[in-house]
Design a protein around this motif. Structure first.
Motif, short mmCIF file in Angstrom:
data_model
loop_
_atom_site.label_atom_id
_atom_site.label_comp_id
_atom_site.label_asym_id
_atom_site.label_seq_id
_atom_site.Cartn_x
_atom_site.Cartn_y
_atom_site.Cartn_z
N LEU A 79 0.81 -1.22 0.00
CA LEU A 79 0.00 0.00 0.00
C LEU A 79 0.84 1.27 0.00
O LEU A 79 0.38 2.31 -0.46
CB LEU A 79 -0.96 0.01 1.19
N SER A 80 2.07 1.20 0.49
CA SER A 80 2.92 2.39 0.48
C SER A 80 3.51 2.66 -0.90
O SER A 80 3.95 3.77 -1.18
CB SER A 80 4.03 2.28 1.53
N ASP A 81 3.49 1.65 -1.76
CA ASP A 81 3.99 1.79 -3.12
C ASP A 81 3.32 0.75 -4.02
O ASP A 81 3.93 -0.25 -4.42
CB ASP A 81 5.51 1.61 -3.15
N PRO A 82 2.04 0.97 -4.34
CA PRO A 82 1.30 -0.05 -5.09
C PRO A 82 1.73 -0.21 -6.54
O PRO A 82 1.42 -1.21 -7.17
CB PRO A 82 -0.16 0.42 -5.01
N GLY A 83 2.43 0.76 -7.06
CA GLY A 83 2.92 0.69 -8.44
C GLY A 83 1.95 1.32 -9.42
O GLY A 83 0.74 1.35 -9.19
N PRO A 84 2.48 1.86 -10.51
CA PRO A 84 1.64 2.58 -11.47
C PRO A 84 0.59 1.73 -12.15
O PRO A 84 -0.52 2.20 -12.39
CB PRO A 84 2.65 3.15 -12.48
N ALA A 85 0.89 0.48 -12.47
CA ALA A 85 -0.10 -0.37 -13.15
C ALA A 85 -1.32 -0.61 -12.26
O ALA A 85 -2.46 -0.56 -12.73
CB ALA A 85 0.53 -1.69 -13.57
N TYR A 86 -1.07 -0.85 -10.97
CA TYR A 86 -2.17 -1.09 -10.03
C TYR A 86 -3.03 0.18 -9.89
O TYR A 86 -4.26 0.12 -9.95
CB TYR A 86 -1.61 -1.51 -8.67
N LEU A 87 -2.38 1.32 -9.75
CA LEU A 87 -3.12 2.58 -9.60
C LEU A 87 -3.86 2.93 -10.88
O LEU A 87 -5.00 3.40 -10.83
CB LEU A 87 -2.17 3.70 -9.19
N ASP A 88 -3.23 2.71 -12.03
CA ASP A 88 -3.92 2.98 -13.30
C ASP A 88 -5.17 2.12 -13.42
O ASP A 88 -6.21 2.59 -13.90
CB ASP A 88 -3.00 2.70 -14.50
N PHE A 89 -5.10 0.88 -13.00
CA PHE A 89 -6.25 -0.02 -13.06
C PHE A 89 -7.40 0.54 -12.22
O PHE A 89 -8.56 0.46 -12.62
CB PHE A 89 -5.83 -1.41 -12.58
N TRP A 90 -7.10 1.14 -11.07
CA TRP A 90 -8.13 1.73 -10.22
C TRP A 90 -8.65 3.06 -10.78
O TRP A 90 -9.63 3.59 -10.27
CB TRP A 90 -7.65 1.89 -8.78
N ARG A 91 -8.01 3.61 -11.80
CA ARG A 91 -8.50 4.85 -12.43
C ARG A 91 -9.35 4.54 -13.66
O ARG A 91 -10.12 5.39 -14.10
CB ARG A 91 -7.33 5.74 -12.82
N GLU A 92 -9.18 3.36 -14.23
CA GLU A 92 -9.96 2.97 -15.39
C GLU A 92 -11.41 2.74 -14.99
O GLU A 92 -11.71 2.45 -13.83
CB GLU A 92 -9.40 1.68 -16.01
N ARG A 93 -12.29 2.83 -15.98
CA ARG A 93 -13.72 2.63 -15.72
C ARG A 93 -14.02 1.14 -15.66
O ARG A 93 -13.95 0.45 -16.68
CB ARG A 93 -14.54 3.30 -16.82
N HIS A 94 -14.33 0.65 -14.46
CA HIS A 94 -14.70 -0.76 -14.26
C HIS A 94 -15.84 -0.83 -13.25
O HIS A 94 -15.83 -0.11 -12.25
CB HIS A 94 -13.53 -1.58 -13.70
#
Length: 134
Positions: free
Chosen positions: A5-20
């Motif tokens: 959680l202190s460094d989830p990584g860009p791919a993980y964060l991008d996934f949470w920004r996409e519309r799902h």
């Protein structure tokens, strides 16, 4: 797979920004799971995930039934082989500024502003664990 959680990584964060479409799992008073489709926003800096809903919804009632310490919940999304789950403690918030902020975040992620609803509340999840594969 556990996510830091202190460094989830860009791919993980991008996934949470996409519309799902996501799911929210709460526990009913009898302990059985209640799983429903929802929209979720994740604020990794604050460690908060948010779900907007109606104050009379079963999911809000399940969270409130847990008491002031909050309810253990999970939100999850998936697409193909990618998936992400956030777990934590949830409380129901009804303050106008909190609801307005959650609606703005929802509109940003889902590219649509929900209709006005005077009975809207926010299920606010303090995230304690993240899992996934991106």
């Amino acid at each position: 797979m556990a996510i830091d959680l202190s460094d989830p990584g860009p791919a993980y964060l991008d996934f949470w920004r996409e519309r799902h479409v996501c799911t929210l799992t709460t526990l009913r008073p009898d302990g059985s799971p209640h799983v429903v489709p929802v929209g979720v926003t994740f604020d990794p800096e604050a460690g908060i995930a948010r779900v907007i809903t109606n104050k009379s919804s079963r999911k809000a009632a399940n969270v409130q039934a847990a008491g002031p310490g909050g309810a253990r919940v999970a939100v999850c999304q998936m697409e193909g082989k990618r998936w992400a789950t956030l777990e934590g403690r949830a409380v129901v918030r009804a303050e106008a500024d909190v609801v307005a902020d959650a609606v703005t975040r929802y509109a940003e992620r889902y590219h649509r502003t929900p209709s006005p609803n005077p009975d809207r509340v926010v299920i606010e999840i303090t995230v304690t664990k993240a899992l996934g594969r991106g």
